[in-house]
Design an enzyme around this catalytic site. Structure first.
Site, PDB file in Angstrom:
ATOM      1  N   GLU A  33      -1.520  12.651 -23.909  1.00 34.69           N
ATOM      2  CA  GLU A  33      -2.001  11.492 -24.682  1.00 34.69           C
ATOM      3  C   GLU A  33      -1.506  11.576 -26.121  1.00 34.69           C
ATOM      4  O   GLU A  33      -1.595  12.634 -26.749  1.00 34.69           O
ATOM      5  CB  GLU A  33      -3.529  11.493 -24.644  1.00 34.69           C
ATOM      6  CG  GLU A  33      -4.130  10.135 -24.448  1.00 34.69           C
ATOM      7  CD  GLU A  33      -3.745   9.500 -23.110  1.00 34.69           C
ATOM      8  OE1 GLU A  33      -2.783   8.710 -23.097  1.00 34.69           O
ATOM      9  OE2 GLU A  33      -4.403   9.797 -22.101  1.00 34.69           O
ATOM     10  N   LEU A 126      -6.588   0.817 -19.909  1.00 34.57           N
ATOM     11  CA  LEU A 126      -5.839   0.966 -18.651  1.00 34.57           C
ATOM     12  C   LEU A 126      -4.565   0.110 -18.680  1.00 34.57           C
ATOM     13  O   LEU A 126      -4.018  -0.245 -17.649  1.00 34.57           O
ATOM     14  CB  LEU A 126      -6.721   0.581 -17.456  1.00 34.57           C
ATOM     15  CG  LEU A 126      -7.989   1.421 -17.293  1.00 34.57           C
ATOM     16  CD1 LEU A 126      -8.834   0.910 -16.130  1.00 34.57           C
ATOM     17  CD2 LEU A 126      -7.663   2.901 -17.066  1.00 34.57           C
ATOM     18  N   SER A 127      -4.122  -0.219 -19.895  1.00 28.83           N
ATOM     19  CA  SER A 127      -2.848  -0.914 -20.097  1.00 28.83           C
ATOM     20  C   SER A 127      -2.795  -2.314 -19.511  1.00 28.83           C
ATOM     21  O   SER A 127      -1.781  -2.705 -18.924  1.00 28.83           O
ATOM     22  CB  SER A 127      -1.694  -0.104 -19.516  1.00 28.83           C
ATOM     23  OG  SER A 127      -1.390   0.904 -20.370  1.00 28.83           O
ATOM     24  N   SER A 128      -3.884  -3.048 -19.677  1.00 27.47           N
ATOM     25  CA  SER A 128      -3.823  -4.452 -19.289  1.00 27.47           C
ATOM     26  C   SER A 128      -2.704  -5.144 -20.068  1.00 27.47           C
ATOM     27  O   SER A 128      -1.982  -5.975 -19.514  1.00 27.47           O
ATOM     28  CB  SER A 128      -5.164  -5.124 -19.571  1.00 27.47           C
ATOM     29  OG  SER A 128      -5.587  -4.858 -20.894  1.00 27.47           O
ATOM     30  N   ASP A 173       3.261   3.136 -21.342  1.00 26.53           N
ATOM     31  CA  ASP A 173       2.574   2.141 -20.507  1.00 26.53           C
ATOM     32  C   ASP A 173       3.565   1.201 -19.827  1.00 26.53           C
ATOM     33  O   ASP A 173       3.455   0.904 -18.639  1.00 26.53           O
ATOM     34  CB  ASP A 173       1.602   1.317 -21.357  1.00 26.53           C
ATOM     35  CG  ASP A 173       0.616   2.190 -22.123  1.00 26.53           C
ATOM     36  OD1 ASP A 173       0.520   3.388 -21.815  1.00 26.53           O
ATOM     37  OD2 ASP A 173      -0.044   1.655 -23.039  1.00 26.53           O
TER      38      ASP A 173
HETATM   39  C1  GLA Z   1      -1.533   3.507 -25.767  1.00 27.17           C
HETATM   40  C2  GLA Z   1      -0.059   3.275 -26.089  1.00 27.17           C
HETATM   41  C3  GLA Z   1       0.821   4.330 -25.418  1.00 27.17           C
HETATM   42  C4  GLA Z   1       0.316   5.747 -25.729  1.00 27.17           C
HETATM   43  C5  GLA Z   1      -1.188   5.864 -25.495  1.00 27.17           C
HETATM   44  C6  GLA Z   1      -1.734   7.179 -25.943  1.00 27.17           C
HETATM   45  O1  GLA Z   1      -1.778   3.315 -24.409  1.00 27.17           O
HETATM   46  O2  GLA Z   1       0.345   1.996 -25.642  1.00 27.17           O
HETATM   47  O3  GLA Z   1       2.155   4.170 -25.821  1.00 27.17           O
HETATM   48  O4  GLA Z   1       0.665   6.124 -27.025  1.00 27.17           O
HETATM   49  O5  GLA Z   1      -1.912   4.832 -26.135  1.00 27.17           O
HETATM   50  O6  GLA Z   1      -1.212   8.223 -25.195  1.00 27.17           O
END
Ligand code: GLA
Length: 387
Positions: A33, A126-128, A173
């Site tokens: 992370e 969760l990268s929506s 992501d």
């Molecule tokens: C977000 C960012 C990623 C990454 C994470 C942390 O999801 O979009 O690029 O830096 O935080 O690991």
């Protein structure tokens, strides 16, 4: 909503059938992370939930119409509005930023009716947002015959997020949304974009995602601040030990040069990035050797480092992760994504999941006053045209 309902909805809204349907997944990061923008490794997997996009050609080739079932209101976007970014809702900036990338590359991204539907929890880490960008990017790539590779699409989406949305995110992501594979995690070297798909074989164990349901506040600005702190630490170390990014250093090397970072906070930020990068490599080696127990311990260490050195957790994430770590059948638990709210991911014995969610949910409610939500993660494929 299922696909038939979405198709029917599209027909009702636009009075015509969708020409095509696309899907791009969200992700859960298992370890690594805040290493991506520090030139390190990450180890995420694509989820089987994300964002769907139905599309047809419009009669007016200069407008694109945006409708989403997740947010109000819908909008017609044309070239004029496109450059007046402040008029767009925050959600709209993601697909608009991707359109701008295609326009800047010489394509004509206008003239579509779109309907978006996301079944990944929005704003939960969760990268929506990457799933919205990526589904827009594969749609335009396909409809315009632009011929970009999945890696190029990931980079275009990252630029859209960095430059148009203004969040200085790394590549993790978007990359995993494009390149994920069912039942695999991706070990990605964020400096070179070399990657390896690693099967997630953890007999008898499952990945359980727990949503804090805490609204993320100021996540964007704090994220950019962390990134700047790391860059400053790297600049100071670079004077004695040339490097491209912090994750060029091993933890031992870092300790040798740490004194060069004059600010104590920035030193801790850098320590997190460097040690986290080492943890990713060790965790993947442990997984390959069938040592899920060690993998879990490294997840716990990752959380502690994100809490103490990187300071991106907070009482909600700490309660969920630390209480999970104490429960029977749990090998490891940590926050996932950017932090400041969002979700944890835990490696839990499959048979223990009901007692895990019951006990953890109750403790969390008592301590924090919020209701956590749990999902057993199903690891899916990267973005594609569905129909
Ligand atoms: C977000 C960012 C990623 C990454 C994470 C942390 O999801 O979009 O690029 O830096 O935080 O690991």
């Amino acid at each position: 909503m299922n696909l038939d309902e979405l198709k029917q909805g599209f027909q009702e809204i636009y009075g015509q059938e969708a020409d095509a349907i696309y899907f791009a997944p969200g992700r859960v990061n298992l370890i690594g992370e805040h290493t991506d923008y520090n030139g390190g490794y990450v180890f995420p997997c694509a989820l089987n939930f994300g964002t769907y996009l139905l599309v047809s050609r419009r009669k007016d080739p200069r407008d694109t119409r945006f409708i989403t079932y997740n947010f109000q209101p819908s909008l017609i976007l044309n070239d004029r509005l496109f450059t007046r970014k402040m008029l767009l809702t925050s959600w709209m900036k993601y697909p608009a930023g991707v359109m701008k990338e295609f326009r800047d590359a010489g394509h004509d991204p206008w003239g579509f009716n779109t309907l978006f539907y996301g079944n990944v929890p929005y704003g939960a880490g969760l990268s929506s947002s990457a799933s919205v960008e990526m589904v827009m990017a594969i749609m335009l790539n396909d409809q315009l015959g632009a011929g970009l590779s999945p890696q190029d699409l990931a980079l275009a989406c990252q630029r859209a997020e960095n430059d148009y949305v203004g969040m200085k995110s790394g590549i993790m992501d978007q990359f995993v949304s494009a390149m994920g594979q069912k039942d695999h995690a991706i070990l990605l070297d964020c400096k070179t974009l070399d990657f390896e798909r690693v099967p997630l074989e953890m007999e008898g164990y499952s990945l359980v995602i727990a949503n804090t349901n805490k609204r993320r506040e100021l996540a964007g600005s704090k994220y950019n601040e962390r990134r700047a702190e790391c860059e400053e630490a790297a600049r100071q170390i670079n004077e004695a030990r040339p490097l491209q990014a912090l994750c060029d250093l091993t933890p031992d090397e870092f300790e040798r040069y740490a004194g060069l970072v004059t600010n104590e906070t920035k030193r801790r930020r850098a320590r997190h990035a460097v040690t986290e990068n080492a943890r990713v490599k060790e965790a993947v080696a442990a997984l390959k050797a069938g040592d899920s127990r060690r993998f879990g311990q490294l997840m716990n260490e990752s959380h502690r480092s994100l809490k103490e050195d990187y300071e991106v957790t907070g009482v909600e994430l700490d309660t969920l992760a630390e209480e999970a770590q104490k429960l029977p059948g749990v090998l490891g638990s940590r926050m996932t994504g950017a932090g400041f709210g969002g979700c944890t991911v835990s490696l839990v014995e499959t048979a223990a999941i009901p007692s895990f969610t019951g006990t953890l949910g109750e403790t969390y409610k008592q301590r924090v006053g919020l209701t956590a939500e749990f999902y057993v993660a199903a690891i899916g494929d990267g973005a594609s045209r569905v129909e």
